[in-house]
Write an enzyme that holds these catalytic residues in place. Structure first.
Site, PDB file in Angstrom:
ATOM      1  N   HIS A 164      -4.890  -0.562   6.508  1.00  0.00           N
ATOM      2  CA  HIS A 164      -4.704   0.419   7.419  1.00  0.00           C
ATOM      3  C   HIS A 164      -5.508   0.340   8.625  1.00  0.00           C
ATOM      4  CE1 HIS A 164      -7.212   2.934   5.416  1.00  0.00           C
ATOM      5  NE2 HIS A 164      -6.306   3.383   4.385  1.00  0.00           N
ATOM      6  N   HIS A 183       1.414   5.197  -1.982  1.00  0.00           N
ATOM      7  CA  HIS A 183       1.132   6.279  -2.926  1.00  0.00           C
ATOM      8  C   HIS A 183       2.263   6.834  -3.589  1.00  0.00           C
ATOM      9  CE1 HIS A 183      -3.063   6.403  -1.255  1.00  0.00           C
ATOM     10  NE2 HIS A 183      -2.533   6.039  -0.301  1.00  0.00           N
ATOM     11  N   LEU A 184       2.375   6.759  -4.957  1.00  0.00           N
ATOM     12  CA  LEU A 184       3.812   7.203  -5.693  1.00  0.00           C
ATOM     13  C   LEU A 184       3.149   8.341  -6.492  1.00  0.00           C
ATOM     14  CD1 LEU A 184       5.237   3.882  -6.845  1.00  0.00           C
ATOM     15  CD2 LEU A 184       5.676   5.260  -4.757  1.00  0.00           C
ATOM     16  N   ARG A 185       2.067   8.639  -6.496  1.00  0.00           N
ATOM     17  CA  ARG A 185       1.378  10.024  -6.980  1.00  0.00           C
ATOM     18  C   ARG A 185       1.598  10.411  -8.424  1.00  0.00           C
ATOM     19  NH1 ARG A 185      -1.192  10.690  -2.411  1.00  0.00           N
ATOM     20  NH2 ARG A 185      -0.064  11.400  -0.829  1.00  0.00           N
ATOM     21  N   ASP A 230       1.459   2.526   3.805  1.00  0.00           N
ATOM     22  CA  ASP A 230       0.599   3.841   3.424  1.00  0.00           C
ATOM     23  C   ASP A 230       1.571   4.849   3.101  1.00  0.00           C
ATOM     24  OD1 ASP A 230      -1.612   5.186   2.606  1.00  0.00           O
ATOM     25  OD2 ASP A 230      -2.267   5.444   4.545  1.00  0.00           O
ATOM     26  N   HIS A 243     -10.560   1.114   2.085  1.00  0.00           N
ATOM     27  CA  HIS A 243     -10.475   2.010   3.058  1.00  0.00           C
ATOM     28  C   HIS A 243     -11.548   2.006   3.781  1.00  0.00           C
ATOM     29  CE1 HIS A 243      -8.796   6.282   4.253  1.00  0.00           C
ATOM     30  NE2 HIS A 243      -9.873   5.993   5.019  1.00  0.00           N
ATOM     31  N   HIS A 280       0.990  -1.055   0.027  1.00  0.00           N
ATOM     32  CA  HIS A 280      -0.095   0.124   0.071  1.00  0.00           C
ATOM     33  C   HIS A 280       0.833   1.131  -0.030  1.00  0.00           C
ATOM     34  CE1 HIS A 280      -3.745   2.079   1.795  1.00  0.00           C
ATOM     35  NE2 HIS A 280      -3.198   2.788   1.193  1.00  0.00           N
ATOM     36  N   HIS A 296       3.546  14.286   0.693  1.00  0.00           N
ATOM     37  CA  HIS A 296       2.896  15.640   0.285  1.00  0.00           C
ATOM     38  C   HIS A 296       4.042  16.538   0.512  1.00  0.00           C
ATOM     39  CE1 HIS A 296      -1.397  14.110   0.612  1.00  0.00           C
ATOM     40  NE2 HIS A 296      -0.947  13.633   1.719  1.00  0.00           N
ATOM     41  N   ASP A 346      -9.050   3.094  -2.561  1.00  0.00           N
ATOM     42  CA  ASP A 346      -8.584   3.774  -1.681  1.00  0.00           C
ATOM     43  C   ASP A 346      -8.198   5.219  -1.752  1.00  0.00           C
ATOM     44  OD1 ASP A 346      -6.890   4.031   0.900  1.00  0.00           O
ATOM     45  OD2 ASP A 346      -5.280   4.418  -0.561  1.00  0.00           O
TER      46      ASP A 346
END
EC number: 3.5.2.3
Length: 416
Positions: A224, A54-56, A297, A171, A52, A301, A144
């Site tokens: 999560h 987030h590579l954006r 997770d 989620h 899990h 940012h 998610d």
């Protein structure tokens, strides 16, 4: 050809040599051939699998991109990463899945297995083309970043995914109960005057989703998980044979809502940091097997975004590079090395119905070396990730990855 010398298997003090050829493990303790790397006595384990992250990319590359995110993963000992689809645009079509996989392969870092959206645009209403997405290489289906409010859509998704041999990952928060909560609802949120997100929001949604999973016979994975009550529900569902799995993140084990007394949005995550009692229950769930695997997770940012106040700042912590050192330093004694490695490798593979990672001859050469003893400070300015800040800056940790090999090629090598 690659040979790694002076390495140790978990639980052994005997130095050994591993030889790799054509992306596979050729053998143990053979004569050195090709490029030779001195493992300096480090412990060899299968490369971790991130369930899990987030590579954006696409569309949010100012936060992270494939190059920075997969480099960070390799530095953390991960050989394979499942990326979440809540990008811009959403990963809900086969062409995007294939493009992401192809681009990642050219980078020579950690391997990418994108998750695809369960519904078009992650709107929660119309299922995406799940069969075509699976054929394109999607690792799982998930909305998610958004909760699945439409129970009928989730039912249909679980049915369809099950026919494809795929897992649906959710989620699990009731959006109406969560409302505008920015932290755990309880004495700390009341003292700070901040809107709270109750534990019941997670538990209520998981209770619903368990019933839908039981109805369909599909495979449901809870992302999560953060509360003791939700863990009880999962434990009970498993006892009656529901095909449900769950993951826990290190930050929900290591941090609590007390951290929000700082008013620092670096501690704002979704689901939120809970109480010490919840954290203790999650650790017990790891120990007794109720929790199936660990995931970070990883949610980068920009610094400017995380410097906003708690009401406006986005949720998320990025720390994939230090996940294993955090767990080994803080919970190595309670969990033991083999259990901790399993939670990051074979247990993740089991959730996804993938072949179990192995260090046997003929297995894919995906492995990492761990320096289990040397203590080093966390220096976020050296992170491969674009998010060069962390709640654990300056913390002294051990268990640092020193080498990560993916498909027989070096994806990360510690420089000092």
């Amino acid at each position: 050809m690659l040979t790694v010398t002076n390495i140790r298997r978990p639980g052994s003090d005997t130095p050994e040599t591993l030889t790799v050829e054509n992306g596979l493990i050729k053998g143990w303790n053979l004569a050195a051939e090709g490029e030779v790397i001195d493992g300096q006595g480090a412990t060899l384990v299968p490369a971790f699998i991130e369930a899990h992250a987030h590579l954006r990319e696409p569309g949010q590359e100012q936060k992270e991109d494939l190059a920075s995110g997969l480099a960070a993963a390799a530095a953390g000992g991960y050989g394979t990463v499942i990326s979440m689809p809540n990008t811009s645009p959403v990963v809900d079509d086969p062409a995007t899945v294939r493009a992401l996989i192809d681009k990642a392969a050219r980078l020579g870092l950690a391997r990418l297995r994108p998750a695809a959206a369960l519904t078009r645009g992650q709107d929660g209403e119309q299922l995406a083309e799940l069969s075509l997405l699976a054929e394109a290489g999607a690792a799982m289906f998930t909305d998610d970043g958004r909760t699945n409010e439409n129970a009928r859509t989730l039912r249909l998704g679980l049915d369809y995914a099950h026919s494809l041999g795929q897992v649906v990952s959710v989620h699990a928060e009731d959006a109406s109960l969560r409302a505008g909560g920015v932290m755990n609802e309880g004495p700390v949120s009341e003292a700070l005057g901040l809107p709270g997100n109750p534990a019941a929001a997670e538990a209520a949604r998981i209770a619903r989703d368990i019933e839908i999973c039981a109805l369909t016979g599909g495979r449901l994975h809870i992302q999560h998980l953060s509360t003791a009550r939700a863990l009880e529900l999962v434990r009970s569902a498993k006892a009656r044979g529901v095909n449900i799995t769950c993951e826990v993140c290190p930050h929900h084990l290591l941090l609590t809502d007390e951290a929000l007394r700082s008013f620092d949005a670096i501690y704002k995550v979704a689901p939120p940091l809970r109480t010490q009692s919840d954290a203790n229950a999650l650790l017990a769930g790891l120990q007794d097997g109720t929790v199936d695997c660990l995931a970070t997770d990883h949610a980068p940012h920009t610094r400017a975004e995380k410097e906003l106040d708690l009401l406006q700042a986005p949720s998320g912590i990025a720390y994939i590079e230090i996940a294993f050192p955090l767990m080994w330093t803080n919970f190595g004694e309670q969990l033991g090395l083999q259990k901790l490695v399993d939670l990051l490798t074979v247990d993740v593979a089991r959730v996804l119905a993938w072949p179990a990672p192995s260090l046997e001859v003929g297995a894919p050469a995906d492995f990492t070396l761990l320096d289990l003893e040397t203590v080093r400070p966390v220096q976020p300015e050296t992170f491969k990730s674009k998010a060069k800040f962390t709640p654990w800056a300056g913390h002294e940790l051990k268990g640092w990855p020193t080498l990560t090999v993916v498909g027989g090629a070096v994806a990360y090598r510690r420089e000092s």
